[in-house]
Design a protein around this motif. Structure first.
Motif, PDB file in Angstrom:
ATOM      1  N   GLU A  25       0.799  -1.234   0.000  1.00 26.35           N
ATOM      2  CA  GLU A  25       0.000   0.000   0.000  1.00 26.35           C
ATOM      3  C   GLU A  25       0.827   1.278   0.000  1.00 26.35           C
ATOM      4  OE1 GLU A  25      -3.118   2.146   3.008  1.00 26.35           O
ATOM      5  OE2 GLU A  25      -3.483   0.023   2.603  1.00 26.35           O
ATOM      6  N   LEU A  26       1.820   1.370   0.869  1.00 23.77           N
ATOM      7  CA  LEU A  26       2.500   2.636   1.103  1.00 23.77           C
ATOM      8  C   LEU A  26       3.903   2.727   0.513  1.00 23.77           C
ATOM      9  CD1 LEU A  26       1.518   2.948   4.872  1.00 23.77           C
ATOM     10  CD2 LEU A  26       0.543   4.269   2.977  1.00 23.77           C
ATOM     11  N   ASP A  27       4.543   1.593   0.304  1.00 27.37           N
ATOM     12  CA  ASP A  27       5.968   1.491  -0.022  1.00 27.37           C
ATOM     13  C   ASP A  27       6.784   1.835   1.225  1.00 27.37           C
ATOM     14  OD1 ASP A  27       8.300   0.977  -1.372  1.00 27.37           O
ATOM     15  OD2 ASP A  27       7.718   2.084  -3.154  1.00 27.37           O
ATOM     16  N   SER A  28       8.070   1.591   1.165  1.00 27.93           N
ATOM     17  CA  SER A  28       8.926   1.756   2.332  1.00 27.93           C
ATOM     18  C   SER A  28       9.299   3.220   2.549  1.00 27.93           C
ATOM     19  CB  SER A  28      10.208   0.926   2.174  1.00 27.93           C
ATOM     20  OG  SER A  28       9.901  -0.440   2.076  1.00 27.93           O
ATOM     21  N   LYS A  29       9.365   3.604   3.807  1.00 27.50           N
ATOM     22  CA  LYS A  29       9.841   4.949   4.162  1.00 27.50           C
ATOM     23  C   LYS A  29      11.358   4.914   4.255  1.00 27.50           C
ATOM     24  CE  LYS A  29       9.890   6.300   8.402  1.00 27.50           C
ATOM     25  NZ  LYS A  29       9.611   6.755   9.775  1.00 27.50           N
ATOM     26  N   PRO A  30      12.067   5.732   3.479  1.00 20.84           N
ATOM     27  CA  PRO A  30      13.535   5.723   3.550  1.00 20.84           C
ATOM     28  C   PRO A  30      14.029   6.115   4.935  1.00 20.84           C
ATOM     29  CG  PRO A  30      12.767   6.901   1.596  1.00 20.84           C
ATOM     30  CD  PRO A  30      11.569   6.674   2.454  1.00 20.84           C
ATOM     31  N   LEU A 224       1.977   0.585  -6.303  1.00 22.70           N
ATOM     32  CA  LEU A 224       1.728  -0.844  -6.109  1.00 22.70           C
ATOM     33  C   LEU A 224       0.350  -1.111  -5.506  1.00 22.70           C
ATOM     34  CD1 LEU A 224       2.322  -1.045  -2.771  1.00 22.70           C
ATOM     35  CD2 LEU A 224       4.686  -1.048  -3.587  1.00 22.70           C
ATOM     36  N   PHE A 225      -0.249  -0.116  -4.841  1.00 21.59           N
ATOM     37  CA  PHE A 225      -1.580  -0.293  -4.266  1.00 21.59           C
ATOM     38  C   PHE A 225      -2.658  -0.378  -5.338  1.00 21.59           C
ATOM     39  CE2 PHE A 225      -5.370   1.812  -2.212  1.00 21.59           C
ATOM     40  CZ  PHE A 225      -5.756   0.699  -1.479  1.00 21.59           C
ATOM     41  N   GLU A 226      -2.391   0.171  -6.506  1.00 26.63           N
ATOM     42  CA  GLU A 226      -3.399   0.198  -7.568  1.00 26.63           C
ATOM     43  C   GLU A 226      -3.824  -1.209  -7.976  1.00 26.63           C
ATOM     44  OE1 GLU A 226      -1.832   2.586 -10.714  1.00 26.63           O
ATOM     45  OE2 GLU A 226      -1.519   4.339  -9.404  1.00 26.63           O
ATOM     46  N   GLU A 227      -2.924  -2.174  -7.853  1.00 25.86           N
ATOM     47  CA  GLU A 227      -3.261  -3.569  -8.187  1.00 25.86           C
ATOM     48  C   GLU A 227      -4.457  -4.055  -7.377  1.00 25.86           C
ATOM     49  OE1 GLU A 227      -1.403  -8.028  -7.520  1.00 25.86           O
ATOM     50  OE2 GLU A 227      -0.066  -6.288  -7.503  1.00 25.86           O
ATOM     51  N   PHE A 228      -4.530  -3.645  -6.120  1.00 24.40           N
ATOM     52  CA  PHE A 228      -5.636  -4.046  -5.258  1.00 24.40           C
ATOM     53  C   PHE A 228      -6.829  -3.109  -5.424  1.00 24.40           C
ATOM     54  CE2 PHE A 228      -1.698  -5.404  -3.215  1.00 24.40           C
ATOM     55  CZ  PHE A 228      -1.953  -6.744  -3.010  1.00 24.40           C
ATOM     56  N   ALA A 229      -6.551  -1.813  -5.486  1.00 30.94           N
ATOM     57  CA  ALA A 229      -7.630  -0.829  -5.543  1.00 30.94           C
ATOM     58  C   ALA A 229      -8.474  -0.988  -6.801  1.00 30.94           C
ATOM     59  CB  ALA A 229      -7.044   0.578  -5.472  1.00 30.94           C
ATOM     60  N   ASN A 230      -7.841  -1.355  -7.911  1.00 35.83           N
ATOM     61  CA  ASN A 230      -8.560  -1.456  -9.187  1.00 35.83           C
ATOM     62  C   ASN A 230      -9.168  -2.837  -9.428  1.00 35.83           C
ATOM     63  OD1 ASN A 230      -8.082   1.223  -9.984  1.00 35.83           O
ATOM     64  ND2 ASN A 230      -6.045   0.717 -10.736  1.00 35.83           N
ATOM     65  N   THR A 231      -8.939  -3.771  -8.517  1.00 37.01           N
ATOM     66  CA  THR A 231      -9.554  -5.103  -8.651  1.00 37.01           C
ATOM     67  C   THR A 231     -10.433  -5.366  -7.437  1.00 37.01           C
ATOM     68  OG1 THR A 231      -7.548  -6.098  -7.699  1.00 37.01           O
ATOM     69  CG2 THR A 231      -7.713  -6.034 -10.095  1.00 37.01           C
ATOM     70  N   THR A 232      -9.858  -5.815  -6.360  1.00 36.96           N
ATOM     71  CA  THR A 232     -10.617  -5.990  -5.128  1.00 36.96           C
ATOM     72  C   THR A 232      -9.704  -5.850  -3.919  1.00 36.96           C
ATOM     73  OG1 THR A 232     -11.932  -7.521  -3.795  1.00 36.96           O
ATOM     74  CG2 THR A 232     -10.364  -8.496  -5.341  1.00 36.96           C
ATOM     75  N   VAL A 233     -10.122  -5.032  -2.968  1.00 37.76           N
ATOM     76  CA  VAL A 233      -9.328  -4.856  -1.757  1.00 37.76           C
ATOM     77  C   VAL A 233      -9.434  -6.078  -0.846  1.00 37.76           C
ATOM     78  CG1 VAL A 233      -9.403  -2.346  -1.788  1.00 37.76           C
ATOM     79  CG2 VAL A 233     -11.234  -3.618  -0.635  1.00 37.76           C
ATOM     80  N   ASP A 234     -10.331  -6.991  -1.168  1.00 35.97           N
ATOM     81  CA  ASP A 234     -10.431  -8.215  -0.362  1.00 35.97           C
ATOM     82  C   ASP A 234      -9.148  -9.039  -0.429  1.00 35.97           C
ATOM     83  OD1 ASP A 234     -12.965  -7.650   0.504  1.00 35.97           O
ATOM     84  OD2 ASP A 234     -13.966  -8.781  -1.076  1.00 35.97           O
TER      85      ASP A 234
END
Length: 258
Positions: A25-30, A224-234
């Motif tokens: 969802e967020l990616d890593s914080k440097p 990388l969150f778009e993969e879930f947001a555009n399909t299903t957050v389940d």
């Protein structure tokens, strides 16, 4: 924490959950860059940061002003407010306003990769704006730790923000354990509201923002969150009750309305 768990158990589980948010969802914080310095003069805190990943050796210079309380005894607790205060503050607490849009622009989808964070880490850095905001607060805390003359008690730091800034405040409190109190206000979907619940409410005809809508509106989350947001957050292995849980055992005050 689960009943019967001890703090070392939660420390391990917290790392696992944070890693899932970074992955999905967020990616890593440097981490803090090795070339980092801070100075304090009067009420002005100045950070100078150079990243080894940057295309330029010119450091990012960041200035912020500490507003000191009218009463109390130093070192003072401090409340860091995203884009300005939106709640009353006791007269014994210092405040700092974080201009988050200078770290990561958040006007539209075309804002991705624009801001001081991306000047340091590259415009193609995959972290979303919320992670950039969190990184900025972490560096501000680093600076306060390096400048005792600022007279801030770094064991008593709070963060707050409203609406989109409330999302940023929650992510910051979840990912930086030096934040003692996290106060997200009306942060909505992508903040204290769970993605799955937002989808369920929307399916029942209630007007609410869903993950699929958010990723078409702004750049708060990593690509990388778009993969879930555009399909299903389940399919997500986490949701935002777990993001709130990452604040434990520190303080969390959620201010919401209907």
């Amino acid at each position: 924490m689960a009943r019967g768990w001890k703090l070392p158990d939660w420390t391990c589980r917290r790392f696992e959950i944070a890693s899932l948010f970074a992955t999905d969802e967020l990616d890593s914080k440097p981490p803090r860059p090795p070339l980092f310095s801070a100075s304090f003069s009067s009420s002005s805190l100045t950070l100078s940061i150079t990243s080894a990943l940057s295309n330029t050796s010119t450091p990012m210079t960041f200035h912020t002003t500490i507003t000191y309380p009218s009463s109390g005894t130093p070192p003072f607790p401090v409340l860091i407010a995203f884009d300005g205060l939106s709640l009353p503050v006791p007269s014994t607490i210092a405040t700092i306003t974080l201009p988050v849009s200078s770290l990561a622009q958040q006007n539209s989808l075309s804002s991705r990769g624009i801001g001081d964070f991306y000047t340091l880490y590259g415009s193609s850095a995959s972290a979303g704006a919320l992670t950039a905001f969190t990184w900025g607060v972490s560096r501000m805390i680093d600076a306060l730790e390096l400048t005792p003359s600022a007279q801030i008690d770094t064991t008593r730091i709070g963060v707050t923000g409203s609406s989109r800034s409330g999302k940023g405040a929650l992510v910051t409190g979840a990912l930086d354990s030096r934040v003692a109190l996290t106060i997200p206000q009306e942060s909505g979907s992508g903040g204290t509201d769970c993605w799955r619940l937002s989808d369920a409410l929307f399916a029942r005809g209630l007007v609410t923002q869903t993950a699929s809508e958010i990723v078409q509106e702004n750049v708060w989350f990593a690509r990388l969150f778009e993969e879930f947001a555009n399909t299903t957050v389940d399919r997500l292995p986490v949701d935002h009750h777990m993001l709130m849980g990452l604040v434990a055992p520190r303080g969390l005050l959620v201010i919401d309305n209907h």
